[in-house]
Design an enzyme around this catalytic site. Structure first.
Site, PDB file in Angstrom:
ATOM      1  N   GLU A   1       0.860  -1.176   0.000  1.00 38.53           N
ATOM      2  CA  GLU A   1       0.000   0.000   0.000  1.00 38.53           C
ATOM      3  C   GLU A   1       0.895   1.225   0.000  1.00 38.53           C
ATOM      4  OE1 GLU A   1      -2.266  -3.212   2.096  1.00 38.53           O
ATOM      5  OE2 GLU A   1      -0.415  -2.219   2.680  1.00 38.53           O
TER       6      GLU A   1
ATOM      7  N   TYR B   1       7.520   2.577  -7.572  1.00 35.57           N
ATOM      8  CA  TYR B   1       6.785   1.315  -7.703  1.00 35.57           C
ATOM      9  C   TYR B   1       6.262   1.104  -9.122  1.00 35.57           C
ATOM     10  CZ  TYR B   1       6.883   1.374  -2.584  1.00 35.57           C
ATOM     11  OH  TYR B   1       7.280   1.410  -1.275  1.00 35.57           O
TER      12      TYR B   1
END
Length: 168
Positions: free
Chosen positions: A124, A136
């Site tokens: 998350e 990411y």
């Protein structure tokens, strides 16, 4: 154990890290005062000492990265669930962010998960954490969902979490 199996030098911007000279070790309870101090410097809503202790006592894979002088540069913690690793926490010292060590720790966390038989990695991230989101996404993580009000935010508010997955 010194870092092995990586390119000898990672360059990003003007910094160069001799990864073969960095020390990459399992996180121990004796590391926690330094880990907690780094956590408090880089996150507006840091984990508590208890969060780290509980993770280590639960046997979660956790690693620290230090320079040749023993200074803590960063760390990560994973939780393993069936065939999926959950990247619970990753951090790099603020003054050296953007120099390739975050990506190095991401590489190491994925390698650790693969070695433990995991098929994917879940994490998350705050929508406001643009730097982490970019890392990411460039790495290959894909958004798979959103958790409403997941993170504490300023003024007693809550911030959503973007849920991302990477196939190992």
């Amino acid at each position: 154990m010194s870092v092995a199996g990586q390119d000898a030098v990672t360059q990003a911007g003007s910094a160069a890290w001799d990864l073969l000279r960095l020390d990459y070790q399992p996180m121990l309870e004796t590391d926690l005062s330094e880990v907690l101090a780094l956590e408090q410097r880089v996150y507006p809503h840091p984990w508590t000492h208890g969060n780290f202790v509980d993770s280590l006592k639960s046997g979660y894979p956790a690693w620290v990265l230090r320079d040749v002088d023993g200074t803590l540069l960063g760390y990560f913690l994973l939780m393993l669930v069936v065939d999926e690793a959950h990247l619970l926490n990753v951090a790099v010292e603020g003054a050296i962010q953007g120099q390739g060590l975050g990506r190095f720790l991401l590489n190491q966390s994925c390698a650790c998960a693969r070695q433990l038989g995991m098929e994917s990695m879940l994490l998350e991230v705050r929508p406001s954490n643009v730097r982490a989101l970019d890392i990411y996404q460039r790495y290959g993580f894909e958004q798979i969902g959103r958790r409403k009000g997941y993170y504490p935010a300023s003024n007693s508010q809550r911030e959503d979490a973007i849920v991302m997955r990477y196939t190992l």
